[in-house]
Design an enzyme around this catalytic site. Structure first.
Site: not given
Length: 263
Positions: A201, A75
């Site tokens: 994201c 991430c």
């Protein structure tokens, strides 16, 4: 038992972070992580991260879980947020850091205020499927160009693509990018594991930036500025015949609040 946690966000991509260097909590605890990430019955977040003791030569280890409670791939926004917290906790000293994650080692540099720049893994190739492209930037991504991203039903279209073959079993993050003349590219992303659109994201922004660079549509030769729903991110890169090295994701990592929760 009460545990201390920190809430962070990186351009609207929000996370629960727990300092678990003493290993008071087991990493394999998907029911608990899912409960804590639940926005109605828990703290609420797109994902949860544990700070673990680092291997020799590294400041710490990052373990990342999606909102569904399952350990996931890298991430990017989470990596920037967890490093910012590690610096605040005194785990990291100086203007740079090194940590390990599921996809390997990462470097970080700290800018002014809350700006954090995270080095991502190299991307050797982009798979061109004509109507879309796929690539792995630490997490698997599907990138497609659209004419009006703000009118797109991202949750519906993203879920459809994520659950169709050949992506259904492992899942894939789905990115919709709009490029307009004289304007910054705009990105919206549907994330697997969250199973919804997120405001931003990090690995998806990197994926979109590299696809745009591959198409000759980047905002600059060595970087691409992208507008997500939660704010602007900058992706730096070195491009050579379809492959990319020296990839850095730059943007804000913002502390929201600190608290305790009974588990």
């Amino acid at each position: 038992m009460k545990i201390e946690f920190y809430k962070y966000e990186g351009t609207g991509n929000d996370f629960i972070i727990i300092d678990n260097r003493e290993k008071k909590l087991k990493a394999k605890n998907s029911d608990l992580w899912q409960k804590l990430c639940n926005r109605h019955f828990g703290i609420g977040a797109d994902g949860l991260m544990l700070i673990q003791k680092g291997k020799k030569g590294y400041d710490f280890e990052m373990i990342y879980f999606n909102a569904d409670g399952n350990e996931s791939s890298m991430c990017g926004n989470g990596g920037r947020c967890i490093t910012h917290l590690a610096k605040e906790l005194g785990i990291v000293k100086g203007k740079s850091a090194k940590f390990t994650a599921i996809d390997g080692a990462h470097e970080v540099t700290f800018g002014t205020k809350n700006t954090v720049k995270l080095k991502m893994t190299d991307v050797k190739s982009i798979n061109d499927r004509k109507s879309y492209m796929t690539l792995n930037t630490g997490s698997p991504h599907y990138v497609t160009m659209v004419k009006n991203v703000m009118k797109l039903p991202v949750k519906i279209d993203g879920r459809t693509i994520r659950n169709r073959e050949p992506f259904k079993k492992e899942g894939i993050n789905v990115n919709f990018v709009q490029v307009s003349a004289g304007k910054m590219p705009v990105l919206r992303t549907y994330e697997r594991g969250v199973e919804d659109e997120t405001l931003s994201c990090g690995t998806g922004t990197v994926a979109a930036a590299l696809v745009l660079a591959n198409k000759g549509m980047s905002t600059a030769k060595d970087h691409c500025d992208i507008q997500t729903m939660g704010g602007m991110l900058k992706v730096w890169f070195t491009q050579q015949k379809g492959s990319f090295t020296n990839i850095w994701l730059e943007g804000p990592a913002t502390f929201v609040f600190k608290g305790e929760v009974e588990i």
